[in-house]
Each structure stands twice: as structure tokens, then as C-alpha cells.
Design a protein around this motif. Structure first.
Motif, PDB file in Angstrom:
ATOM      1  N   ALA A 159       9.343 -11.932   2.477  1.00  0.00           N
ATOM      2  CA  ALA A 159       9.501 -11.110   3.689  1.00  0.00           C
ATOM      3  C   ALA A 159      10.849 -10.396   3.690  1.00  0.00           C
ATOM      4  O   ALA A 159      10.953  -9.229   4.085  1.00  0.00           O
ATOM      5  CB  ALA A 159       9.357 -12.005   4.926  1.00  0.00           C
ATOM      6  N   LEU A 160      11.899 -11.103   3.205  1.00  0.00           N
ATOM      7  CA  LEU A 160      13.237 -10.488   3.123  1.00  0.00           C
ATOM      8  C   LEU A 160      13.240  -9.285   2.182  1.00  0.00           C
ATOM      9  O   LEU A 160      13.849  -8.243   2.455  1.00  0.00           O
ATOM     10  CB  LEU A 160      14.228 -11.501   2.551  1.00  0.00           C
ATOM     11  N   ALA A 161      12.563  -9.456   1.046  1.00  0.00           N
ATOM     12  CA  ALA A 161      12.522  -8.382   0.044  1.00  0.00           C
ATOM     13  C   ALA A 161      11.793  -7.164   0.591  1.00  0.00           C
ATOM     14  O   ALA A 161      12.201  -6.022   0.349  1.00  0.00           O
ATOM     15  CB  ALA A 161      11.837  -8.873  -1.231  1.00  0.00           C
ATOM     16  N   ALA A 186       0.174 -18.106   5.897  1.00  0.00           N
ATOM     17  CA  ALA A 186       1.432 -17.713   6.556  1.00  0.00           C
ATOM     18  C   ALA A 186       2.212 -16.749   5.676  1.00  0.00           C
ATOM     19  O   ALA A 186       2.770 -15.756   6.161  1.00  0.00           O
ATOM     20  CB  ALA A 186       2.278 -18.960   6.856  1.00  0.00           C
ATOM     21  N   PHE A 187       2.244 -17.023   4.374  1.00  0.00           N
ATOM     22  CA  PHE A 187       2.948 -16.114   3.474  1.00  0.00           C
ATOM     23  C   PHE A 187       2.302 -14.723   3.503  1.00  0.00           C
ATOM     24  O   PHE A 187       2.991 -13.702   3.633  1.00  0.00           O
ATOM     25  CB  PHE A 187       2.968 -16.651   2.035  1.00  0.00           C
ATOM     26  N   CYS A 188       0.974 -14.690   3.361  1.00  0.00           N
ATOM     27  CA  CYS A 188       0.271 -13.391   3.337  1.00  0.00           C
ATOM     28  C   CYS A 188       0.560 -12.603   4.613  1.00  0.00           C
ATOM     29  O   CYS A 188       0.845 -11.404   4.571  1.00  0.00           O
ATOM     30  CB  CYS A 188      -1.239 -13.595   3.185  1.00  0.00           C
ATOM     31  N   ARG A 189       0.507 -13.286   5.747  1.00  0.00           N
ATOM     32  CA  ARG A 189       0.755 -12.586   7.024  1.00  0.00           C
ATOM     33  C   ARG A 189       2.196 -12.095   7.106  1.00  0.00           C
ATOM     34  O   ARG A 189       2.467 -11.046   7.683  1.00  0.00           O
ATOM     35  CB  ARG A 189       0.418 -13.504   8.194  1.00  0.00           C
ATOM     36  N   SER A 190       3.121 -12.837   6.507  1.00  0.00           N
ATOM     37  CA  SER A 190       4.539 -12.470   6.618  1.00  0.00           C
ATOM     38  C   SER A 190       4.869 -11.177   5.870  1.00  0.00           C
ATOM     39  O   SER A 190       5.857 -10.518   6.161  1.00  0.00           O
ATOM     40  CB  SER A 190       5.439 -13.608   6.112  1.00  0.00           C
ATOM     41  N   ALA A 246      12.304   3.102  -4.955  1.00  0.00           N
ATOM     42  CA  ALA A 246      11.909   4.428  -4.482  1.00  0.00           C
ATOM     43  C   ALA A 246      10.391   4.558  -4.313  1.00  0.00           C
ATOM     44  O   ALA A 246       9.907   5.532  -3.726  1.00  0.00           O
ATOM     45  CB  ALA A 246      12.412   5.492  -5.469  1.00  0.00           C
ATOM     46  N   ALA A 247       9.622   3.593  -4.827  1.00  0.00           N
ATOM     47  CA  ALA A 247       8.154   3.651  -4.739  1.00  0.00           C
ATOM     48  C   ALA A 247       7.693   3.132  -3.376  1.00  0.00           C
ATOM     49  O   ALA A 247       8.422   2.401  -2.712  1.00  0.00           O
ATOM     50  CB  ALA A 247       7.550   2.815  -5.862  1.00  0.00           C
ATOM     51  N   PRO A 248       6.488   3.500  -2.945  1.00  0.00           N
ATOM     52  CA  PRO A 248       5.984   3.009  -1.657  1.00  0.00           C
ATOM     53  C   PRO A 248       5.947   1.478  -1.586  1.00  0.00           C
ATOM     54  O   PRO A 248       5.638   0.828  -2.579  1.00  0.00           O
ATOM     55  CB  PRO A 248       4.567   3.586  -1.594  1.00  0.00           C
ATOM     56  N   ASP A 249       6.272   0.908  -0.400  1.00  0.00           N
ATOM     57  CA  ASP A 249       6.369  -0.561  -0.326  1.00  0.00           C
ATOM     58  C   ASP A 249       5.017  -1.256  -0.463  1.00  0.00           C
ATOM     59  O   ASP A 249       4.956  -2.430  -0.775  1.00  0.00           O
ATOM     60  CB  ASP A 249       7.134  -1.022   0.917  1.00  0.00           C
ATOM     61  N   ARG A 250       3.922  -0.506  -0.278  1.00  0.00           N
ATOM     62  CA  ARG A 250       2.598  -1.133  -0.464  1.00  0.00           C
ATOM     63  C   ARG A 250       2.460  -1.694  -1.884  1.00  0.00           C
ATOM     64  O   ARG A 250       1.813  -2.717  -2.095  1.00  0.00           O
ATOM     65  CB  ARG A 250       1.497  -0.101  -0.201  1.00  0.00           C
ATOM     66  N   TYR A 251       3.087  -1.025  -2.880  1.00  0.00           N
ATOM     67  CA  TYR A 251       3.005  -1.515  -4.267  1.00  0.00           C
ATOM     68  C   TYR A 251       3.739  -2.844  -4.434  1.00  0.00           C
ATOM     69  O   TYR A 251       3.275  -3.743  -5.125  1.00  0.00           O
ATOM     70  CB  TYR A 251       3.571  -0.484  -5.242  1.00  0.00           C
ATOM     71  N   LEU A 252       4.918  -2.941  -3.812  1.00  0.00           N
ATOM     72  CA  LEU A 252       5.676  -4.191  -3.911  1.00  0.00           C
ATOM     73  C   LEU A 252       4.883  -5.349  -3.296  1.00  0.00           C
ATOM     74  O   LEU A 252       4.831  -6.454  -3.839  1.00  0.00           O
ATOM     75  CB  LEU A 252       7.029  -4.046  -3.196  1.00  0.00           C
ATOM     76  N   VAL A 253       4.243  -5.072  -2.151  1.00  0.00           N
ATOM     77  CA  VAL A 253       3.452  -6.106  -1.470  1.00  0.00           C
ATOM     78  C   VAL A 253       2.241  -6.486  -2.330  1.00  0.00           C
ATOM     79  O   VAL A 253       1.933  -7.672  -2.498  1.00  0.00           O
ATOM     80  CB  VAL A 253       3.012  -5.618  -0.071  1.00  0.00           C
ATOM     81  N   ALA A 254       1.565  -5.491  -2.910  1.00  0.00           N
ATOM     82  CA  ALA A 254       0.417  -5.795  -3.782  1.00  0.00           C
ATOM     83  C   ALA A 254       0.869  -6.648  -4.964  1.00  0.00           C
ATOM     84  O   ALA A 254       0.169  -7.575  -5.376  1.00  0.00           O
ATOM     85  CB  ALA A 254      -0.224  -4.503  -4.278  1.00  0.00           C
ATOM     86  N   GLY A 255       2.067  -6.355  -5.493  1.00  0.00           N
ATOM     87  CA  GLY A 255       2.595  -7.162  -6.594  1.00  0.00           C
ATOM     88  C   GLY A 255       2.799  -8.611  -6.176  1.00  0.00           C
ATOM     89  O   GLY A 255       2.580  -9.536  -6.961  1.00  0.00           O
ATOM     90  N   MET A 256       3.196  -8.802  -4.912  1.00  0.00           N
ATOM     91  CA  MET A 256       3.333 -10.178  -4.404  1.00  0.00           C
ATOM     92  C   MET A 256       1.954 -10.850  -4.321  1.00  0.00           C
ATOM     93  O   MET A 256       1.834 -12.059  -4.513  1.00  0.00           O
ATOM     94  CB  MET A 256       4.024 -10.183  -3.045  1.00  0.00           C
ATOM     95  N   GLY A 257       0.912 -10.064  -4.043  1.00  0.00           N
ATOM     96  CA  GLY A 257      -0.451 -10.613  -4.018  1.00  0.00           C
ATOM     97  C   GLY A 257      -0.881 -11.073  -5.399  1.00  0.00           C
ATOM     98  O   GLY A 257      -1.470 -12.151  -5.561  1.00  0.00           O
ATOM     99  N   ASP A 258      -0.564 -10.276  -6.420  1.00  0.00           N
ATOM    100  CA  ASP A 258      -0.898 -10.664  -7.795  1.00  0.00           C
ATOM    101  C   ASP A 258      -0.085 -11.898  -8.193  1.00  0.00           C
ATOM    102  O   ASP A 258      -0.594 -12.804  -8.858  1.00  0.00           O
ATOM    103  CB  ASP A 258      -0.587  -9.482  -8.736  1.00  0.00           C
ATOM    104  N   ALA A 259       1.175 -11.942  -7.757  1.00  0.00           N
ATOM    105  CA  ALA A 259       2.051 -13.075  -8.085  1.00  0.00           C
ATOM    106  C   ALA A 259       1.661 -14.342  -7.318  1.00  0.00           C
ATOM    107  O   ALA A 259       1.891 -15.457  -7.792  1.00  0.00           O
ATOM    108  CB  ALA A 259       3.505 -12.711  -7.774  1.00  0.00           C
ATOM    109  N   LEU A 260       1.052 -14.152  -6.132  1.00  0.00           N
ATOM    110  CA  LEU A 260       0.642 -15.302  -5.308  1.00  0.00           C
ATOM    111  C   LEU A 260      -0.368 -16.180  -6.045  1.00  0.00           C
ATOM    112  O   LEU A 260      -0.348 -17.407  -5.928  1.00  0.00           O
ATOM    113  CB  LEU A 260       0.025 -14.773  -3.997  1.00  0.00           C
ATOM    114  N   SER A 261      -1.258 -15.548  -6.799  1.00  0.00           N
ATOM    115  CA  SER A 261      -2.322 -16.322  -7.461  1.00  0.00           C
ATOM    116  C   SER A 261      -1.788 -17.148  -8.629  1.00  0.00           C
ATOM    117  O   SER A 261      -2.421 -18.126  -9.033  1.00  0.00           O
ATOM    118  CB  SER A 261      -3.402 -15.371  -7.984  1.00  0.00           C
TER     119      SER A 261
END
Ligand SMILES: [Zn+2]
Length: 374
Positions: A217-219, A310-314, A161-176
Motif C-alpha cells: 500500500a505504501l508503494a 485484506a492485502f488485495c483490498r489495500s 512514470a508508467a500508470p499505477d495499474r501496472y504496478l498493482v497488477a504486478g503485485m497480483g502476479d507476485a501475490l500468487s
């Protein structure tokens, strides 16, 4: 130096699990009274669910609204409330700052802590760390507590239910996580739980990166579809990808960073915080760019940098300075960022070679050029 692995005693993730709070606490033998510290929107959405769940399990709950900043003043005020209640367990619910405050209060009063994230924007919920800010919002100290949460409860319907920007930012933290864990393993760095990495933490960090590539990207698409249509209409494949990414952002990244260690990606993130322009970017968005810069600093193979790009852009994570609010950056500011990134004690020095400000400056320039496709 010994190898150390630490984590929460129990991690529970799934749709609707917020309603199991009381039962989960009983299962772990946690005591009441219970003080729930939560942001206003979390209380609106979940307050009644928590109360019912805790009362049904025989706990006396009190819900206290979070003041908005994890500051010394807020920690002292919430500790007063907890003392008056004779609370035995503190539940921190909401974004990172509410959980960090609850964790600091629990550590001060030697109480048990339950972490109940309502967004998946960082990997902090499983950790034993509180970042304490001044009332003006500047980082003052990082507190390392003796214990990880007794319970981490992640209700994925709430995350959805939260804005998807948070989920994407979480992927950025997880990317490192994997790239920093790898750097720490190579250098033998001591992580925040006081040891060198185990193979277990490295494996979790590597799985975190593989999960991001397979499901990121699917998530994100599932998250957007779920928000439009209601969670119930997501097909099993989309729901599975979403659940795996919430696990990657929260559990895999959390265990990976804490029990393997941080390196230049977070060091460069910490450097970026001196530039006022990038306060528009979330933690994980800056960490994504920091990851790209770390790989440039390490002279990683071009193929690996391309995979990260490529991941970041996806998923729409930033890969240029402009995308994190630093489009008009001058040389002097870049120098300040780089100097902050290599200040004594900074995690940048967990890289397996000596790092200077000049090297960080050059790495940031190269990352920005790579992100622009040049
Ligand atoms: Zn982080």
C-alpha cells in the motif's frame, strides 16, 4: 529428480539505470552489434539514452520498433533483422510481449538476451519463457528457452512514470508466488527449469509475500505521489517501499515462480482466459483472484484467506468475479473455465491433491463469495 535453481546472470535495479546499459553489457562481456527491440513509447522515452550509453561503451546499436504481438510472424521478422545486423546481443525493452519476442529471437539464433522492463506488471522479465500468440491474440505455445537473460535492467524512474495499474497488477502476479511455491513444495512438482524446488526459491517466494504485505500500500501511494510531483520529491521511506515492491514484483516473484513452480492460481487464471468478459483484466489482476480461488481449493485457514483479502483490498486488486469483468457469468461459462483450468498438463495439477473441474468451480464460487464479504 534433482533440485534446480536458475535465474538471470545479473539483476540491476534503481533510478536512472537505463543509462548504464552499455557499461553493464561490457561488465558481463556481452558482444555487439546490439539489436534493441522496443515498443514505440519506450523508444520515444529511452531511445536516445540507450544509443548514447551503448555507443559510449563501444557498441553499435540498432533500435527496431516492436510490432505489438509476440507472434511467430513477429519473431521471424525480428530474427531476419538480427541476422542482417549480425547481432550478438538482443535487448528486449518494454512490456512482457516485446521482451518475450526478443527472448524467442535470441534463443533461435543462440544470442545473448538483455531484459529491460519498462513496467512492473508481471514477473516475466527474469525468466526464460516466451508466450507466443497468434496474430489474433490467442495463446499458441509457451516456449521454454535454455537460458535466462544475461542481464535484467530495471530503471525505477521509468517504472514510476508508467500508470499505477501496472504496478498493482504486478503485485497480483507476485501475490500468487508464495502460495504456488508452497503447493509445489508439498507435491514435489517439477518446475519450468526442470527440477524440484530448492529451499532458496521457497525463501524468496515467502519474502515476496512478506514484502507485499509490508510495503504494497505504501508503494502504491508513493507511486501516485511520485507521478504527481516528480520522482525527485519522494521521501526516502516512500521511495524505499516503491523500490522494494518493484523488486518483489520482478525479481522475487520471477525467481520464485520459475524455480519453485506454478499451481492452481495460474491454472485458474488460464481457465479465466476462456471467458471473453475478463479480457479487460490484466494478467496479474486475474492471478490475484486465482490466488484467492487456490486458497479456497486448498481449504486454507480462514485467517490466511482474510490476510490475502485484506492485502488485495489495500491496493485495489480484484477479489470478486465482477471485478475481473465476469459479473454476469452463468453456470455453463463457469464450467468451461473450470474445465480449462484442469486440462491435462495444466499447472493446477501441481497442487498436492487431485483436482477436478467440479472442485475448481466450487473454489471459484467460494472465492467470489469471500470477496463479496459473504
Ligand atoms: Zn504470472
Amino acid at each position: 529428480m534433482a533440485e534446480v535453481f536458475a535465474g538471470p546472470a545479473r539483476y540491476v535495479q534503481g533510478p536512472g539505470v537505463a543509462a548504464t546499459l552499455g557499461d553493464e553489457m561490457t561488465r558481463l562481456g556481452l558482444g555487439g552489434p546490439v539489436l534493441v527491440l522496443a515498443g514505440a513509447s519506450a523508444i520515444r522515452r529511452l531511445g536516445a539514452i540507450w544509443e548514447q550509453s551503448l555507443e559510449r561503451a563501444g557498441f553499435a546499436p540498432a533500435i527496431h520498433p516492436f510490432g505489438g504481438e509476440c507472434s511467430r510472424r513477429e519473431i521471424a521478422a525480428v530474427a531476419d533483422v538480427a541476422r542482417r545486423l549480425s547481432a550478438q546481443t538482443i535487448v528486449g525493452a518494454g512490456g512482457g510481449k516485446a521482451i518475450d519476442t526478443a527472448r524467442a529471437v535470441a534463443a533461435e539464433l543462440e544470442l545473448d538476451i538483455v531484459s529491460l522492463p519498462t513496467i512492473a506488471s508481471t514477473d516475466a522479465p527474469t525468466s526464460a519463457i516466451s508466450v507466443v500468440y497468434s496474430d489474433a491474440g490467442v495463446v499458441e505455445e509457451v516456449r521454454l528457452h535454455p537460458q535466462n537473460p544475461a542481464l535484467v535492467l530495471v530503471d525505477t524512474d521509468v517504472i514510476l512514470a508508467a500508470p499505477d495499474r501496472y504496478l498493482v497488477a504486478g503485485m497480483g502476479d507476485a501475490l500468487s508466488t508464495w502460495f504456488e511455491a508452497r503447493a509445489c513444495a508439498r507435491s514435489g512438482a517439477i518446475h519450468s527449469r526442470g527440477g524440484t524446488t530448492t529451499r532458496a526459491a521457497l525463501a524468496l517466494a515467502e519474502l515476496c509475500w512478506r514484502t507485499l504485505r509490508a510495503d504494497g500500500a505504501l508503494a502504491l501511494a508513493a507511486h501516485r505521489a511520485g507521478q504527481l510531483d516528480g520522482a525527485g520529491t519522494l521521501d526516502a521511506g516512500a521511495r524505499g517501499a516503491f523500490e522494494r515492491i518493484v523488486e518483489a514484483n520482478t525479481l522475487l516473484s520471477g525467481l520464485g515462480f520459475e524455480s519453485a513452480g506454478l499451481a492452481a492460481a495460474h491454472g485458474i487464471h488460464n481457465g479465466l482466459t476462456v471467458a471473453p468478459g475478463c479480457h479487460i483484466a490484466l494478467h496479474g489482476e486475474k492471478v490475484a483472484f486465482g490466488t484467492l480461488a487456490q486458497l479456497c481449493l486448498e481449504d486454507a485457514p480462514a485467517g490466511e484467506i482474510d490476510e490475502v483479502l485484506a492485502f488485495c483490498r489495500s491496493v485495489g486488486l480484484p477479489v470478486t468475479l465482477r471485478q475481473i469483468g465476469l459479473g454476469a457469468i452463468d453456470g455453463a461459462m463457469l464450467r468451461r473455465i473450470a474445465e480449462r483450468a484442469v486440462q491435462p498438463g495444466e499447472v493446477t495439477h501441481n497442487e498436492p491433491f487431485p483436482v477436478t473441474a467440479g472442485m475448481v468451480e466450487e473454489a471459484i464460487r467460494r472465492a467470489d463469495a469471500a470477496g463479496q464479504g459473504g
